[in-house]
Design a protein around this motif. Sequence first.
Motif, PDB file in Angstrom:
ATOM      1  N   ASP A 176       3.199  -3.748   4.955  1.00 50.15           N
ATOM      2  CA  ASP A 176       1.739  -3.645   4.884  1.00 50.15           C
ATOM      3  C   ASP A 176       1.256  -2.918   6.133  1.00 50.15           C
ATOM      4  O   ASP A 176       1.401  -3.427   7.249  1.00 50.15           O
ATOM      5  CB  ASP A 176       1.114  -5.045   4.797  1.00 50.15           C
ATOM      6  N   GLU A 201       2.043  -1.198   1.225  1.00 47.56           N
ATOM      7  CA  GLU A 201       0.673  -1.691   1.069  1.00 47.56           C
ATOM      8  C   GLU A 201      -0.253  -0.957   2.037  1.00 47.56           C
ATOM      9  O   GLU A 201       0.027  -0.870   3.238  1.00 47.56           O
ATOM     10  CB  GLU A 201       0.683  -3.202   1.338  1.00 47.56           C
ATOM     11  N   GLU A 227      -7.096  -3.017   1.088  1.00 49.62           N
ATOM     12  CA  GLU A 227      -8.425  -2.789   1.667  1.00 49.62           C
ATOM     13  C   GLU A 227      -9.307  -1.877   0.806  1.00 49.62           C
ATOM     14  O   GLU A 227     -10.523  -2.078   0.724  1.00 49.62           O
ATOM     15  CB  GLU A 227      -8.291  -2.170   3.070  1.00 49.62           C
TER      16      GLU A 227
HETATM   17 MG   LIG Z   1      -2.828  -6.200   3.113  1.00 51.28          MG
END
Ligand SMILES: [Mg+2]
Length: 357
Positions: A176, A201, A227
């Motif tokens: 991520d 991610e 996001e």
């Molecule tokens: Mg995340």
Amino acid sequence: MPLIAPWTTAYGSDDSIHSVLVRIDSAGLCGWGESCPLQFPSYSPEWAAGVFMILRDVLAPLVLGKTVSSGQDLQALLSCVKGNPFAKAALDLAWWDHCAQSRSQPLWKLINGRSDTIEVGADFGVMDNLDLLLKGIAAATQQGFKRIKLKFRPGWDVEMVAVVRRSFPDLVFHIDCNGAYSLQDARMFEELDQYGLAMIEQPLAHDDLIDHAQLQRRIKTPICLDESITSPDNARKAIEIGACRWINLKPGRAGGITRVLEIHDLCQSAGVPCWIGSMLESSLGMSFCLALATLPNIKYPSDVFPSRRFYRKDLARPSLELFGPGRMKLSPANGVGTQPDPDELAHLTVESAVFTA
Ligand SMILES: [Mg+2]
């Protein structure tokens, strides 16, 4: 709520979690919601004090005394306010908890969840050194977690992934990036293809779709957006332009359960699998994530954590525990099944406001 240890990602380091809780009293029942946007606007443009203010000054007066028969009704009352999904989510969650209680159903059944157990993953922030990380991953795999998520940022990047892959050849894991990179880093993401990551991610900016589509065309590893997915409308656009092959769903970021259900359904129709993320909420907010993780298009272990992973004492009760290796069980209680512990709530509250119709 103070964290046991600081949580470090590409956007910084947090040593405590700042949540806004909403309680809706109506018809003799009370529903609770929690929104956890962090103390500073570092994950998204929202932040806890701002969420509190807009709820107090704008959103609560809009819904006070109104009859709300569906999540869509509630969102329609709030629709004159642009953006601010975390603030809207606090109200939306409280409404869904109240609604499920009023229908004498657990929330996960009301939203057509398919099972009372779900799979959860283990996550690791940016750590002091690779030895600590490898020990943590070894412990998590021994505990039966079926996938690992690693925070990734400049300085804790390709070499970290290479070491993890060498040490754990069969491990299902992903990274991520929390929006830390740009298209100028596309070569680095191409290099990552060789490590067989389950997904990457949010590699690029928090509000981007177009560059993600370009990056996805250049790499084999699926991109998962977190996001960037702040509404059903931009989820639809992301899918249409090929910006991602997975979508992470969070009730706060999307504006509540109502919006997550809409995004879930449109992803399902488009053949894009989802999984559930969280913001290190207390067991109250986490329990909404747990309920969402029972939906049929959730195809990857979710970021729902036992309370003791991050907290010495949880604000809400019951606290969350693992139910077998890498699994958690849903509460049979009506509603979301979790509420703040009154003493802990009084101890941790920094500001509150009460409205009466
Ligand atoms: Mg995340």
